[in-house]
Scaffold this active site. Structure first.
Site, short mmCIF file in Angstrom:
data_model
loop_
_atom_site.label_atom_id
_atom_site.label_comp_id
_atom_site.label_asym_id
_atom_site.label_seq_id
_atom_site.Cartn_x
_atom_site.Cartn_y
_atom_site.Cartn_z
N GLY A 25 0.81 -1.22 0.00
CA GLY A 25 0.00 0.00 0.00
C GLY A 25 0.83 1.26 0.00
N ASP A 26 1.98 1.23 0.66
CA ASP A 26 2.88 2.38 0.66
C ASP A 26 3.33 2.69 -0.77
OD1 ASP A 26 4.73 4.36 1.93
OD2 ASP A 26 6.25 2.98 1.16
N ALA A 27 3.67 1.67 -1.52
CA ALA A 27 4.09 1.85 -2.91
C ALA A 27 2.93 2.35 -3.78
CB ALA A 27 4.65 0.55 -3.47
#
Length: 129
Positions: A25-27
């Site tokens: 999700g960070d990416a």
């Protein structure tokens, strides 16, 4: 062979660690912010990087969560809570523990949606910002 945009079932995604979902999700969120900035501004890459860092930070994500968390489905809220409450091996240097935990929950939701191929849902949530 691995293909970009490979999806997994919701059952398979729910088995993954919420921290692993947050890793993806960070990416996803970083790419969203970068793409939006590139397509809507004419800044140099140094400025783009600074603006991206502010938005993708735990503090920035925690703030935007206020706007989109009410839009979460029951399942998304469950994933958020698992991510927020997960034991993490690292700590943020520039955000409070609460902000870092909330941002991990937000990233877990995005990771879950991405891995299960729910790209339009990601768009709808992020358009609400």
């Amino acid at each position: 062979m691995f293909d970009l945009l490979t999806t997994i079932t919701e059952k398979e995604a729910r088995i993954l660690s919420p921290v692993t979902l947050a890793f993806v999700g960070d990416a996803v969120y970083s790419l969203y912010v970068r793409e939006r900035l590139v397509l809507t501004t004419d800044f140099n890459t140094g400025t783009l990087q600074k603006l991206t860092s502010v938005e993708v930070s735990a503090h920035g994500q925690s703030e935007l969560l206020e706007k989109i968390q009410p839009l979460f489905t029951e399942e998304e809220n469950d994933i958020f809570k698992r991510g927020r409450n997960a034991k993490k091996s690292t700590r943020s240097k520039s955000a409070s523990v609460a902000e870092y935990n909330r941002s991990t929950g937000f990233e877990a939701v995005l990771g879950y949606l991405y891995l299960t191929g729910q790209y339009q849902r990601i768009s709808r949530l992020l358009e609400a910002l």
